[in-house]
Every structure is written in structure tokens, then in C-alpha cells.
Motif scaffolding. Structure first.
Motif, PDB file in Angstrom:
ATOM      1  N   LEU A 251     -11.135   4.031  34.091  1.00 44.10           N
ATOM      2  CA  LEU A 251      -9.795   3.662  33.943  1.00 44.10           C
ATOM      3  C   LEU A 251      -9.895   3.748  32.297  1.00 44.10           C
ATOM      4  O   LEU A 251      -9.357   3.997  31.514  1.00 44.10           O
ATOM      5  CB  LEU A 251      -9.317   2.976  34.276  1.00 44.10           C
ATOM      6  CG  LEU A 251      -8.933   2.720  35.500  1.00 44.10           C
ATOM      7  CD1 LEU A 251      -8.650   1.362  36.064  1.00 44.10           C
ATOM      8  CD2 LEU A 251      -7.654   3.213  36.279  1.00 44.10           C
TER       9      LEU A 251
ATOM     10  N   ALA B  59     -13.942   0.390  35.963  1.00 45.06           N
ATOM     11  CA  ALA B  59     -13.815   0.287  35.224  1.00 45.06           C
ATOM     12  C   ALA B  59     -13.861   1.869  33.745  1.00 45.06           C
ATOM     13  O   ALA B  59     -12.663   1.709  33.281  1.00 45.06           O
ATOM     14  CB  ALA B  59     -13.669  -1.274  35.000  1.00 45.06           C
TER      15      ALA B  59
ATOM     16  N   TRP C 118      -0.822  -0.367  31.317  1.00 46.15           N
ATOM     17  CA  TRP C 118      -1.354  -0.377  32.675  1.00 46.15           C
ATOM     18  C   TRP C 118      -2.347   0.282  32.844  1.00 46.15           C
ATOM     19  O   TRP C 118      -3.718  -1.176  33.210  1.00 46.15           O
ATOM     20  CB  TRP C 118      -0.372  -0.175  33.719  1.00 46.15           C
ATOM     21  CG  TRP C 118       0.811  -1.143  33.126  1.00 46.15           C
ATOM     22  CD1 TRP C 118       2.337  -0.819  33.693  1.00 46.15           C
ATOM     23  CD2 TRP C 118       0.706  -2.536  34.148  1.00 46.15           C
ATOM     24  NE1 TRP C 118       2.922  -2.169  33.843  1.00 46.15           N
ATOM     25  CE2 TRP C 118       2.125  -2.933  34.157  1.00 46.15           C
ATOM     26  CE3 TRP C 118       0.026  -3.644  34.169  1.00 46.15           C
ATOM     27  CZ2 TRP C 118       2.770  -4.100  33.927  1.00 46.15           C
ATOM     28  CZ3 TRP C 118      -0.079  -4.805  34.473  1.00 46.15           C
ATOM     29  CH2 TRP C 118       1.417  -4.900  34.700  1.00 46.15           C
ATOM     30  N   ARG C 119      -3.229   0.688  32.591  1.00 43.10           N
ATOM     31  CA  ARG C 119      -4.526   1.726  31.960  1.00 43.10           C
ATOM     32  C   ARG C 119      -5.775   0.109  31.365  1.00 43.10           C
ATOM     33  O   ARG C 119      -6.504   0.467  31.812  1.00 43.10           O
ATOM     34  CB  ARG C 119      -4.423   2.853  32.303  1.00 43.10           C
ATOM     35  CG  ARG C 119      -4.123   4.237  33.190  1.00 43.10           C
ATOM     36  CD  ARG C 119      -4.348   5.425  32.598  1.00 43.10           C
ATOM     37  NE  ARG C 119      -3.484   5.707  31.263  1.00 43.10           N
ATOM     38  CZ  ARG C 119      -3.787   6.304  29.915  1.00 43.10           C
ATOM     39  NH1 ARG C 119      -5.082   6.253  29.974  1.00 43.10           N
ATOM     40  NH2 ARG C 119      -3.186   6.264  29.158  1.00 43.10           N
ATOM     41  N   GLU C 120      -4.415   0.360  30.695  1.00 43.79           N
ATOM     42  CA  GLU C 120      -5.631  -0.654  30.247  1.00 43.79           C
ATOM     43  C   GLU C 120      -5.910  -2.136  30.209  1.00 43.79           C
ATOM     44  O   GLU C 120      -7.055  -2.864  30.259  1.00 43.79           O
ATOM     45  CB  GLU C 120      -5.202  -1.211  28.241  1.00 43.79           C
ATOM     46  CG  GLU C 120      -5.823  -1.680  27.323  1.00 43.79           C
ATOM     47  CD  GLU C 120      -5.812  -1.745  25.800  1.00 43.79           C
ATOM     48  OE1 GLU C 120      -6.693  -2.570  25.352  1.00 43.79           O
ATOM     49  OE2 GLU C 120      -4.725  -1.072  25.682  1.00 43.79           O
ATOM     50  N   VAL C 121      -4.516  -2.762  30.886  1.00 43.63           N
ATOM     51  CA  VAL C 121      -4.708  -4.190  31.544  1.00 43.63           C
ATOM     52  C   VAL C 121      -5.491  -3.319  33.044  1.00 43.63           C
ATOM     53  O   VAL C 121      -6.396  -4.837  33.199  1.00 43.63           O
ATOM     54  CB  VAL C 121      -3.805  -4.609  31.811  1.00 43.63           C
ATOM     55  CG1 VAL C 121      -2.872  -5.743  33.040  1.00 43.63           C
ATOM     56  CG2 VAL C 121      -2.544  -4.362  30.651  1.00 43.63           C
ATOM     57  N   ILE C 122      -5.589  -2.565  33.568  1.00 49.61           N
ATOM     58  CA  ILE C 122      -5.958  -2.847  34.783  1.00 49.61           C
ATOM     59  C   ILE C 122      -7.878  -3.007  34.479  1.00 49.61           C
ATOM     60  O   ILE C 122      -8.753  -2.832  35.262  1.00 49.61           O
ATOM     61  CB  ILE C 122      -6.034  -2.027  35.961  1.00 49.61           C
ATOM     62  CG1 ILE C 122      -3.867  -1.790  36.092  1.00 49.61           C
ATOM     63  CG2 ILE C 122      -6.666  -1.388  37.440  1.00 49.61           C
ATOM     64  CD1 ILE C 122      -3.597  -1.259  37.340  1.00 49.61           C
ATOM     65  N   GLY C 123      -8.068  -1.661  33.795  1.00 50.51           N
ATOM     66  CA  GLY C 123      -8.974  -1.285  33.220  1.00 50.51           C
ATOM     67  C   GLY C 123     -10.403  -2.375  32.945  1.00 50.51           C
ATOM     68  O   GLY C 123     -11.063  -2.605  33.584  1.00 50.51           O
ATOM     69  N   ASN C 124      -9.268  -3.303  31.668  1.00 50.39           N
ATOM     70  CA  ASN C 124     -10.149  -4.790  31.325  1.00 50.39           C
ATOM     71  C   ASN C 124     -10.503  -5.577  33.165  1.00 50.39           C
ATOM     72  O   ASN C 124     -11.452  -6.384  32.468  1.00 50.39           O
ATOM     73  CB  ASN C 124      -9.358  -5.291  29.795  1.00 50.39           C
ATOM     74  CG  ASN C 124     -10.105  -4.310  28.956  1.00 50.39           C
ATOM     75  OD1 ASN C 124     -10.969  -4.389  29.175  1.00 50.39           O
ATOM     76  ND2 ASN C 124      -8.592  -3.921  28.593  1.00 50.39           N
ATOM     77  N   THR C 125      -9.377  -5.731  33.591  1.00 48.72           N
ATOM     78  CA  THR C 125      -9.470  -6.558  34.994  1.00 48.72           C
ATOM     79  C   THR C 125     -10.665  -6.533  35.382  1.00 48.72           C
ATOM     80  O   THR C 125     -10.985  -7.821  36.426  1.00 48.72           O
ATOM     81  CB  THR C 125      -7.982  -6.829  35.656  1.00 48.72           C
ATOM     82  OG1 THR C 125      -6.984  -6.912  34.326  1.00 48.72           O
ATOM     83  CG2 THR C 125      -7.824  -8.120  36.576  1.00 48.72           C
ATOM     84  N   VAL C 126     -10.306  -4.868  36.082  1.00 50.71           N
ATOM     85  CA  VAL C 126     -11.423  -4.482  37.013  1.00 50.71           C
ATOM     86  C   VAL C 126     -12.435  -4.903  36.269  1.00 50.71           C
ATOM     87  O   VAL C 126     -13.519  -5.513  36.845  1.00 50.71           O
ATOM     88  CB  VAL C 126     -11.093  -3.713  37.416  1.00 50.71           C
ATOM     89  CG1 VAL C 126     -12.114  -2.797  38.005  1.00 50.71           C
ATOM     90  CG2 VAL C 126     -10.323  -3.036  37.932  1.00 50.71           C
TER      91      VAL C 126
ATOM     92  N   SER D 226       3.976   1.557  30.857  1.00 52.78           N
ATOM     93  CA  SER D 226       3.498   0.915  29.864  1.00 52.78           C
ATOM     94  C   SER D 226       4.074  -0.581  30.531  1.00 52.78           C
ATOM     95  O   SER D 226       4.745  -0.031  31.191  1.00 52.78           O
ATOM     96  CB  SER D 226       3.074   1.838  28.099  1.00 52.78           C
ATOM     97  OG  SER D 226       4.581   1.851  29.172  1.00 52.78           O
TER      98      SER D 226
END
Length: 221
Positions: free
Chosen positions: A51, A48, A18-26, A8
Motif C-alpha cells: 500500500l 503495508a 485512504w491508502r496512506e491511512v490504512i497502510g500506516n495503520t497496518v 481520500s
């Protein structure tokens, strides 16, 4: 796997996964590909979904946000299923041109979608309320609306962008209240992006629209 689940970043006094940030970016990348009618939008979206499924079960996975949004998590599973259908349909339609040709839904199709919305929200609300989901009515609409929008995208309905905008309008305040700040920010950005996508697809569905043969908007993957 432990570091992947727990990684995080501390922002403004809150721990953001970071999973939330990366998942939403993807997820946003998938939306951009979808607007451009690129078939790769579907597998990117499925990544996405995987994640974000773990993110929205905060209590189950013991994440900084210990609130379980069962509708948000459950829709990731259905997203993956509908995404597989959309992937197959767009890939099947490819013949050297765009993977899908935008069109307005017919009157009968709109009535069917409306009936599915009413029935789906009623059932989802009853289930989510019993499960103890946070904000069950809003979560039910987000769940059902998201599935219908994804199905509409697979079918090439121009209206699917409007459904997404309605989902975002409910999702932003719900996610802010539940503490899922990156997801709330994405919903806000995505709402504006969907308005752009709607205007783009509405222009492309007109036979005389010069953009209908714009190479930059053709499917490439």
C-alpha cells in the motif's frame, strides 16, 4: 482500481489518501505483533509495504501529494524482501515457544551494521539525489536505517528498536515538510512505541527476566 487509488478524506484543508491511512495503520499493527514476537508480523508488514509503495510515488500515481519520495517508496520493496526472510526465519525458529529470542548484537555484528550504514547511506544518497528525491540525505538514512532495523528484527537484535527510533527522528520532519501527514503522525507514534519495544526486548533478553516465559508474549502465529 481507480477508486482505490483515488479514495481520500478531506482533513484540515488537505486531501489525505485512504491508502496512506490504512497502510500506516497496518504497519503499526505489524510493529505491535513484532514486539510480541508473533510470526504474523511479517505478512502483515508486507501488506503495508504494498500500500505505501503506491503512496510515496505521489507524482507517478498522481495523488494529492505530487512529491516523489523514491527512498520511501523503494524501501517498501526491500521491506517486502527482508520481510520474507524474517517470516521464514521466525517460522523456522518456532518450536512451541517464541519465534525469536531477543539478544544484543555482538561487537563484530555491530561493526558490520555500522559499515553497512555508512556505505548504504552514501550509495543511497547518490542515487536518490540523481533521481530528484525530496530531501535525498534524510531519505537515504530512512531507507538504509529502515532496512537495517528490519534485518535486526529478523535476527532478534535488541538494538533494532534504537535504529527505528533514529529513523523516526529524521522521518517526522521530512514527511511533514513533504505533506505526508498521516505518515508523519505514524512516525511520531512509532517512535514512542519503539522506546516501549526496546525496554520490553531488553528485559526479555535477560536470562533471569520473569517476562521471558510470559505466555502473553509468546509467538502464536
Amino acid at each position: 482500481m481507480g477508486w482505490l487509488l483515488d479514495a481520500s478524506v478531506h482533513v484540515l484543508g488537505a486531501d489525505i489518501l485512504w491508502r496512506e491511512v490504512i497502510g500506516n495503520t497496518v504497519g503499526l499493527a505489524s510493529a505491535v505483533l513484532g514486539m510480541r514476537r508473533v510470526t504474523a508480523a511479517w505478512p502483515v508488514g508486507i501488506l503495508a509495504n504494498v500500500l505505501l509503495f503506491t503512496v510515496f510515488l505521489g507524482g507517478v500515481f498522481d495523488t494529492p501529494q505530487d512529491t516523489d519520495l523514491y527512498g520511501q517508496a523503494g524501501r517498501q520493496v526491500f521491506f517486502a524482501a527482508v520481510g520474507a526472510y524474517g517470516w521464514w526465519r521466525w517460522h523456522r525458529n518456532r518450536d512451541g515457544g517464541p519465534a525469536v529470542v531477543p539478544r544484543w548484537a555482538s561487537g563484530q555484528e555491530r561493526l558490520s551494521l555500522l559499515a553497512a550504514t555508512v556505505a548504504g547511506v552514501a550509495v543511497a544518497y547518490a542515487v536518490l539525489d540523481r533521481l530528484g528525491s525530496y530531501g535525498p540525505l534524510a531519505d537515504a538514512w530512512i531507507f538504509v536505517g529502515s532496512l537495517l532495523a528490519t534485518y535486526g528484527m529478523a535476527r532478534g537484535y535488541v538494538e533494532f528498536w534504537l535504529v527505528w527510533i533514529a529513523v523516526d527522528a529524521v522521518g517526522v520532519p521530512l514527511l511533514l515538510d513533504a505533506g505526508y501527514y498521516p505518515s508523519a503522525l505514524l512516525y511520531a507514534v512509532y517512535g514512542g512505541f519503539c522506546a516501549w519495544g526496546f525496554l520490553t526486548w531488553r528485559r526479555l533478553q535477560r536470562p533471569s527476566a520473569p517476562g521471558a516465559t510470559d505466555p502473553s508474549l509468546e509467538a502464536v502465529g
